[in-house]
Design a protein around this motif. Sequence first.
Motif, PDB file in Angstrom:
ATOM      1  N   PRO A  61       0.836  -1.209   0.000  1.00 57.52           N
ATOM      2  CA  PRO A  61       0.000   0.000   0.000  1.00 57.52           C
ATOM      3  C   PRO A  61       0.869   1.257   0.000  1.00 57.52           C
ATOM      4  CG  PRO A  61       0.143  -0.891   2.208  1.00 57.52           C
ATOM      5  CD  PRO A  61       0.913  -1.838   1.326  1.00 57.52           C
ATOM      6  N   PRO A  62       0.284   2.409  -0.265  1.00 59.71           N
ATOM      7  CA  PRO A  62       1.042   3.659  -0.122  1.00 59.71           C
ATOM      8  C   PRO A  62       1.448   3.896   1.328  1.00 59.71           C
ATOM      9  CG  PRO A  62      -0.919   3.989  -1.463  1.00 59.71           C
ATOM     10  CD  PRO A  62      -1.042   2.634  -0.857  1.00 59.71           C
ATOM     11  N   VAL A  63       2.430   4.778   1.501  1.00 58.48           N
ATOM     12  CA  VAL A  63       2.999   5.062   2.813  1.00 58.48           C
ATOM     13  C   VAL A  63       2.865   6.553   3.093  1.00 58.48           C
ATOM     14  CG1 VAL A  63       5.075   4.997   4.242  1.00 58.48           C
ATOM     15  CG2 VAL A  63       4.616   3.137   2.641  1.00 58.48           C
ATOM     16  N   LEU A  64       2.436   6.869   4.303  1.00 59.63           N
ATOM     17  CA  LEU A  64       2.418   8.256   4.790  1.00 59.63           C
ATOM     18  C   LEU A  64       3.411   8.364   5.934  1.00 59.63           C
ATOM     19  CD1 LEU A  64       1.305  11.149   5.120  1.00 59.63           C
ATOM     20  CD2 LEU A  64      -0.460  10.208   6.598  1.00 59.63           C
ATOM     21  N   MET A  65       4.382   9.257   5.775  1.00 58.50           N
ATOM     22  CA  MET A  65       5.358   9.512   6.834  1.00 58.50           C
ATOM     23  C   MET A  65       5.257  10.985   7.215  1.00 58.50           C
ATOM     24  SD  MET A  65       9.334   8.328   7.163  1.00 58.50           S
ATOM     25  CE  MET A  65       9.815   8.991   5.582  1.00 58.50           C
ATOM     26  N   ALA A  66       5.010  11.231   8.499  1.00 60.51           N
ATOM     27  CA  ALA A  66       4.780  12.585   8.993  1.00 60.51           C
ATOM     28  C   ALA A  66       5.752  12.898  10.121  1.00 60.51           C
ATOM     29  CB  ALA A  66       3.341  12.747   9.485  1.00 60.51           C
ATOM     30  N   LEU A  67       6.064  14.176  10.269  1.00 66.62           N
ATOM     31  CA  LEU A  67       6.953  14.651  11.335  1.00 66.62           C
ATOM     32  C   LEU A  67       6.495  16.028  11.767  1.00 66.62           C
ATOM     33  CD1 LEU A  67      10.734  14.310  11.732  1.00 66.62           C
ATOM     34  CD2 LEU A  67       9.823  16.623  11.621  1.00 66.62           C
ATOM     35  N   ASP A  68       6.432  16.246  13.059  1.00 68.97           N
ATOM     36  CA  ASP A  68       6.028  17.541  13.622  1.00 68.97           C
ATOM     37  C   ASP A  68       7.208  18.156  14.358  1.00 68.97           C
ATOM     38  OD1 ASP A  68       4.522  19.696  14.238  1.00 68.97           O
ATOM     39  OD2 ASP A  68       3.094  18.660  15.527  1.00 68.97           O
ATOM     40  N   GLY A  69       7.419  19.469  14.170  1.00 73.78           N
ATOM     41  CA  GLY A  69       8.542  20.157  14.804  1.00 73.78           C
ATOM     42  C   GLY A  69       9.795  20.100  13.958  1.00 73.78           C
ATOM     43  N   LEU A  70       9.702  20.559  12.715  1.00 75.98           N
ATOM     44  CA  LEU A  70      10.801  20.413  11.762  1.00 75.98           C
ATOM     45  C   LEU A  70      12.046  21.182  12.179  1.00 75.98           C
ATOM     46  CD1 LEU A  70      11.627  19.222   8.986  1.00 75.98           C
ATOM     47  CD2 LEU A  70      10.733  21.304   7.933  1.00 75.98           C
ATOM     48  N   HIS A  71      11.902  22.267  12.915  1.00 72.02           N
ATOM     49  CA  HIS A  71      13.064  23.085  13.285  1.00 72.02           C
ATOM     50  C   HIS A  71      14.082  22.300  14.101  1.00 72.02           C
ATOM     51  CE1 HIS A  71      10.625  26.530  11.995  1.00 72.02           C
ATOM     52  NE2 HIS A  71      11.745  27.221  11.992  1.00 72.02           N
ATOM     53  N   HIS A  72      13.637  21.332  14.873  1.00 67.89           N
ATOM     54  CA  HIS A  72      14.558  20.620  15.757  1.00 67.89           C
ATOM     55  C   HIS A  72      15.542  19.740  14.998  1.00 67.89           C
ATOM     56  CE1 HIS A  72      12.823  21.712  19.664  1.00 67.89           C
ATOM     57  NE2 HIS A  72      11.655  21.698  19.046  1.00 67.89           N
ATOM     58  N   ILE A  73      15.231  19.352  13.767  1.00 68.21           N
ATOM     59  CA  ILE A  73      16.158  18.519  13.009  1.00 68.21           C
ATOM     60  C   ILE A  73      16.890  19.330  11.955  1.00 68.21           C
ATOM     61  CG2 ILE A  73      14.775  16.459  13.407  1.00 68.21           C
ATOM     62  CD1 ILE A  73      13.764  16.698  10.538  1.00 68.21           C
ATOM     63  N   MET A  74      16.816  20.653  12.035  1.00 68.83           N
ATOM     64  CA  MET A  74      17.524  21.522  11.106  1.00 68.83           C
ATOM     65  C   MET A  74      18.575  22.352  11.823  1.00 68.83           C
ATOM     66  SD  MET A  74      16.567  21.005   8.023  1.00 68.83           S
ATOM     67  CE  MET A  74      15.240  20.306   7.047  1.00 68.83           C
ATOM     68  N   CYS A  75      19.188  21.790  12.839  1.00 70.07           N
ATOM     69  CA  CYS A  75      20.231  22.475  13.595  1.00 70.07           C
ATOM     70  C   CYS A  75      21.066  21.418  14.315  1.00 70.07           C
ATOM     71  CB  CYS A  75      19.622  23.477  14.586  1.00 70.07           C
ATOM     72  SG  CYS A  75      18.486  22.721  15.772  1.00 70.07           S
ATOM     73  N   GLU A  76      21.972  21.865  15.131  1.00 72.24           N
ATOM     74  CA  GLU A  76      22.779  20.933  15.907  1.00 72.24           C
ATOM     75  C   GLU A  76      21.948  20.304  17.020  1.00 72.24           C
ATOM     76  OE1 GLU A  76      26.205  22.940  17.323  1.00 72.24           O
ATOM     77  OE2 GLU A  76      27.269  22.837  15.402  1.00 72.24           O
ATOM     78  N   SER A  77      22.244  19.046  17.322  1.00 67.50           N
ATOM     79  CA  SER A  77      21.527  18.328  18.355  1.00 67.50           C
ATOM     80  C   SER A  77      22.295  18.430  19.675  1.00 67.50           C
ATOM     81  CB  SER A  77      21.346  16.865  17.957  1.00 67.50           C
ATOM     82  OG  SER A  77      22.604  16.206  17.919  1.00 67.50           O
ATOM     83  N   GLU A  78      21.745  17.813  20.694  1.00 68.21           N
ATOM     84  CA  GLU A  78      22.390  17.788  21.999  1.00 68.21           C
ATOM     85  C   GLU A  78      23.313  16.584  22.174  1.00 68.21           C
ATOM     86  OE1 GLU A  78      22.300  20.137  24.217  1.00 68.21           O
ATOM     87  OE2 GLU A  78      20.958  21.338  22.970  1.00 68.21           O
ATOM     88  N   TYR A  79      23.407  15.754  21.165  1.00 70.17           N
ATOM     89  CA  TYR A  79      24.318  14.621  21.231  1.00 70.17           C
ATOM     90  C   TYR A  79      25.745  15.078  20.941  1.00 70.17           C
ATOM     91  CZ  TYR A  79      20.165  11.662  21.152  1.00 70.17           C
ATOM     92  OH  TYR A  79      18.964  11.069  21.446  1.00 70.17           O
ATOM     93  N   LEU A  80      26.718  14.369  21.492  1.00 67.82           N
ATOM     94  CA  LEU A  80      28.130  14.709  21.335  1.00 67.82           C
ATOM     95  C   LEU A  80      28.837  13.600  20.577  1.00 67.82           C
ATOM     96  CD1 LEU A  80      28.924  16.020  24.940  1.00 67.82           C
ATOM     97  CD2 LEU A  80      28.174  17.343  22.952  1.00 67.82           C
ATOM     98  N   ASP A  81      29.814  14.001  19.775  1.00 63.80           N
ATOM     99  CA  ASP A  81      30.615  13.010  19.072  1.00 63.80           C
ATOM    100  C   ASP A  81      31.806  12.606  19.933  1.00 63.80           C
ATOM    101  OD1 ASP A  81      32.195  15.232  19.004  1.00 63.80           O
ATOM    102  OD2 ASP A  81      32.234  15.431  16.823  1.00 63.80           O
TER     103      ASP A  81
END
Length: 482
Positions: free
Chosen positions: A317-337
């Motif tokens: 069947p077709p697939v619907l993928m949704a995400l709310d709060g796009l700004h949070h994945i368009m910057c640096e995260s709180e994880y450390l390398d």
Amino acid sequence: MSLQICLRCLSRPSAPSQIRLVPTTTNKQTAAFTTSTPHAAAGRIQVSQMKPKRTGNKPTATRPVRVKRLSPKNVPQRTGRPPAPGERKALRKRVVLSNTNALEVQGMPDLNPWQLFDKSMHGSVAGLPDDVVDPLRVVEAFKPTQGWSLFRRPATLVRSETVEMASWVQEVHNSQEGKTVRKVLFGERGSGKSVLLLQAMAMAFSKGWVVVNFPEAKDLTIGHTSYVPLYRNNQLYIQPHYTASLLAALPKANPILADLRPSREHNLPISVPPNISLARLCDLGKDPEIAWPIFQAVWSELTAPSQPDEGEGLVRPPVLMALDGLHHIMCESEYLDRDGKHLHAHNLALVQHFLSHLSGASPLANGGMIIAATSGSNKAASPALDFALRRNEALASSPGADIPAWDPYRKIDTRSLKAMDGVEVWRIEGLSKEEARGIMEYYAKSGMMRQTVSDTLVGERWTLSGGGIVGELERGSVRMRI
């Protein structure tokens, strides 16, 4: 006599008179025009009267402090039990979908994608079907901040954007070439972006699609879940526990996975029967140690071309993928390398997985929808995304429109800006006065608003809500009274 006085005045004294000032020591001395302490002033004259300074690390003698100790009878006793692990988070994310004190609206239709094109449905409120409410709850489409707990049953307004969303769903569903719709919803706070995502998921569930939802993008980037570098690629990090919870919700929200079978063999860390269902394969992914390879296997099966002639369970069947709060994945995260620096959100495997489908780099063979929405009440700072939204909107409006230019003296996030290249954006604005009247009549029929809905009242509330911002309209009509 005068001669003696004159000679005495003119003669130089044989020995100069010495005037010695003898200070008078008292317990309390005051000086009119000085800031020196009396002890410091006295020390310049009589040093022997000052106490010698203490040297070394010996503690000075202090007055003993009296500590009031409560008797065992007066000690406050804790009567309640401490909260269990995860209880506070569950209470914070708890969603109530029914209010038994509200009136039941008679004659309210259900949200049916095929009936939304009827003009009589425009501007009215439609209830969510019972067979859709439970899947929506599983994928966390309902937000705790929304007003679901004020009314008898969950219902939503059929606005012009809802009709346009239904037309896209119908085009994808009827398409034989695997059409894919990719959109980013943005607008003011409270304009109804998250509810439009919910309406799209409700339509997809009613048509038998597979729905994958990221309810809060913030949960992917704030560093509250485990992460490990992906083998073969130290620049990409997976989140095992989040992936395991995502796989656990898929078969509960999508019963159609129980009828689908794998079409190819996968290199998995565990042995899997050849005729296993995709629902059972998702259940095996509850183990965080093997969650990521199983998620890749499930997704490759969902996006594989349909093979209706090869056997049962191979029609996708077709697939619907949704995400709310796009700004949070368009910057640096709180994880450390490994070097202690902040990881960019695009270095997370799930984030990269979503953005590759949003940009069109990873196609959907059977069609579907990739929808993301920004959040006005809870968003991270991402100047690159804000600029990309304005740029893409200007490009889509007209070819000769003024395209905004980036400030050359400001650092730009090239990864976030490149991820938005070619992505269609959709500005969500306020309701019209007819739509505002329809939802206010629903408030009145539910008993949440005691006033008579007239043209004067609708115009007043529409103006006070900033031109029909549905969140402000609800706050001024229902929540303010409560």
